[in-house]
Design an enzyme around this catalytic site. Structure first.
Site, mmCIF file in Angstrom:
data_model
loop_
_atom_site.group_PDB
_atom_site.id
_atom_site.type_symbol
_atom_site.label_atom_id
_atom_site.label_comp_id
_atom_site.label_asym_id
_atom_site.label_seq_id
_atom_site.Cartn_x
_atom_site.Cartn_y
_atom_site.Cartn_z
ATOM 1 N N HIS A 58 -15.653 14.695 9.755
ATOM 2 C CA HIS A 58 -14.771 14.975 8.417
ATOM 3 C C HIS A 58 -15.086 14.702 7.139
ATOM 4 C CE1 HIS A 58 -10.593 17.200 7.424
ATOM 5 N NE2 HIS A 58 -11.347 16.619 6.501
ATOM 6 N N HIS A 60 -15.618 15.995 2.224
ATOM 7 C CA HIS A 60 -15.861 17.361 1.391
ATOM 8 C C HIS A 60 -17.111 17.152 0.542
ATOM 9 C CE1 HIS A 60 -12.006 18.887 2.684
ATOM 10 N NE2 HIS A 60 -11.422 17.339 3.273
ATOM 11 N N GLN A 154 -8.757 25.763 0.977
ATOM 12 C CA GLN A 154 -8.364 24.916 0.630
ATOM 13 C C GLN A 154 -6.902 24.745 -0.102
ATOM 14 O OE1 GLN A 154 -9.424 20.982 -0.775
ATOM 15 N NE2 GLN A 154 -7.872 21.641 -0.709
ATOM 16 N N HIS A 212 -6.714 21.336 8.994
ATOM 17 C CA HIS A 212 -6.626 20.869 7.936
ATOM 18 C C HIS A 212 -4.931 20.658 8.327
ATOM 19 C CE1 HIS A 212 -10.167 19.560 6.045
ATOM 20 N NE2 HIS A 212 -9.603 19.429 4.604
ATOM 21 N N GLU A 215 -0.866 17.777 6.652
ATOM 22 C CA GLU A 215 -1.702 16.509 5.754
ATOM 23 C C GLU A 215 -0.602 16.747 4.965
ATOM 24 O OE1 GLU A 215 -5.199 17.246 4.220
ATOM 25 O OE2 GLU A 215 -5.515 14.708 3.372
ATOM 26 N N ASP A 311 -13.223 11.806 5.258
ATOM 27 C CA ASP A 311 -12.729 12.767 4.402
ATOM 28 C C ASP A 311 -13.535 12.940 2.731
ATOM 29 O OD1 ASP A 311 -11.226 14.399 3.567
ATOM 30 O OD2 ASP A 311 -9.441 12.989 3.629
HETATM 31 FE FE FE2 Z 1 -10.349 16.453 4.411
#
Ligand code: FE2
Length: 424
Positions: A58, A60, A154, A212, A215, A311
């Protein structure tokens, strides 16, 4: 025919030391003593722990290394301000910049023994530049590292009418995994729809899922229960992953107990991201301030596959990081109170085999016939690797050493002669 022989390797869960013979990029033989033939390159591991490659399931990559370039910095340190900053920043993002930053980070990963990565690509930008760039990038670096790309909405799927088409377009472009963001949607109902749409698309296109989800510190964010239900009903749990689930930290214990049972029944994979979630969640607590992580110990105790993600690496969400999953495990040990003897072993699983399972990788592990990817650490035990955040002296990809690191040498000046090359 290229051959490489690793002598005196300590393998996880095995007694004694082993030799590992690699031919033409594959593990040929693993045995107590293998004699070398002329022309074979030999590396003496001298009892050091030799492991399969480290995995980051995981990250980005479209956002890495931008924190130093931002004109607007994240002052509140929250997830929502980070998303806001990213929305402005990505307007000026170019493919060249994205690929250069991603490449720099891949070099860091390789030095840290990471040879398998799952990256999210923001697919709510109308140009789909990040999806296109990361799909190309995956091909650019495939000789060095294996990458999976997730189409990640996102800003949510239902917050803008064009987002669902962008998600579908990303699938056509060839992403490996479909993502969602139900806690970002405007309402609970839209959040449920977000999850259901991801499952519909994954079923239709035979793709993996990584959402996701939850969160936030808000205990009313309860979307992972929807993932568990969909996974059970469609028998898709092992191909599905719930990332973050930080709200679980704040659920009442009765609800969490039932939920964790359903996650286990669904065989869902779970990813915790200790770097980001240590700083982003439960920001509204004041004091006492709760941890921002999901319930890792409770899920491990009930047999759930939990893995660790990095992340962010120097982006609006988290301005630190160096591509070290061992460092992430070290942090999780403290934040998640995972310092029991068995739990330390589980932490190492969480950056290797558990993550490989999350990514549905089959050609993984030090096993005869598998691709010869592995790491030699400058330590003899998993505990020492996590305690010292040990260097990888050799990183081996398809039977070739692609990175060598010489660990720092220290000499105690006050006791020279006794402690030359002193090690902690
Ligand atoms: Fe993430």
């Amino acid at each position: 025919m290229s051959t490489l022989l690793i002598k005196n390797a300590k393998l996880r869960y095995e007694e004694g030391l082993k030799d590992i013979l690699i031919e033409n990029g594959k593990f040929k033989e693993i045995a107590k003593a293998i004699s070398e033939k002329p022309g074979t390159e030999v590396i003496d591991a001298a009892g050091s722990l030799v492991t399969p490659p480290i995995v980051d399931p995981h990250v980005h990559l479209d956002a890495v290394l931008v924190s130093g370039l931002l004109t607007r910095k994240n002052e509140t340190g929250t997830l929502l301000e980070a998303i806001d900053i990213w929305s402005d920043w990505k307007v000026g993002l170019t493919k060249k910049m994205l690929k250069e930053n991603a490449r720099r980070v891949i070099d860091w990963y390789i030095a840290n023994g990471v040879l398998r990565v799952r990256t999210h690509a923001d697919c709510t930008d109308p140009t789909l530049l990040t999806v296109e760039s990361l799909l190309e990038f995956k091909e650019d670096v495939k000789d060095l590292i294996d990458i999976q790309v997730v189409a990640f909405p996102q800003n949510g799927i239902l917050t803008d009418p064009q987002n669902i088409d962008l998600l579908k377009k990303s699938i056509e472009m060839g992403v490996d995994v479909i993502g969602g963001a139900p806690h970002i949607e405007y309402t609970r109902e839209d959040g449920v729809k977000d999850v259901e749409m991801v499952y519909d698309l994954a079923e239709k296109h035979d793709k993996l899922i990584d959402i996701h989800i939850d969160e936030t510190g808000d205990p009313h964010s309860r979307f992972v229960e929807v993932m568990a239900k969909e996974s059970i009903n469609r028998n898709m749990g092992e191909r599905s992953t719930a990332s973050h689930t930080t709200a679980m930290h704040n659920y009442n214990n009765d609800y969490a107990y039932k939920l964790i049972g359903n996650i286990a029944k669904a065989k869902l994979n779970m990813i915790t991201n200790p770097f980001d979630n240590a700083v982003l969640q439960n920001r509204m607590d004041g004091y006492p301030r709760k941890r921002g992580l999901t319930r890792v110990d409770e899920m491990l105790a009930r047999g759930i596959n939990v893995s660790i993600g990095h992340d962010s690496i120097m982006d609006p969400w988290y301005s630190m990081g160096k591509g070290s999953m061992v460092q992430a495990a070290f942090l999780l040990l403290h934040m998640g109170q995972l310092n029991g003897a068995t739990q330390v072993q589980q932490l190492f699983d969480m950056i290797t085999h558990s993550s490989a399972k999350t990514m549905n990788l089959d050609d993984y592990g030090i096993k005869e016939g598998n691709t010869a990817d592995m790491v030699i650490f400058d330590a003899k035990t998993e505990d020492d690797i996590i305690r010292l955040q040990s260097e990888c002296t050799h990183v081996i990809r398809k039977g070739k050493v692609i990175c060598r690191t010489t660990p720092a040498k220290r000499q105690l000046e006050y006791d020279t002669g006794k402690h030359v090359d002193f090690k902690i």
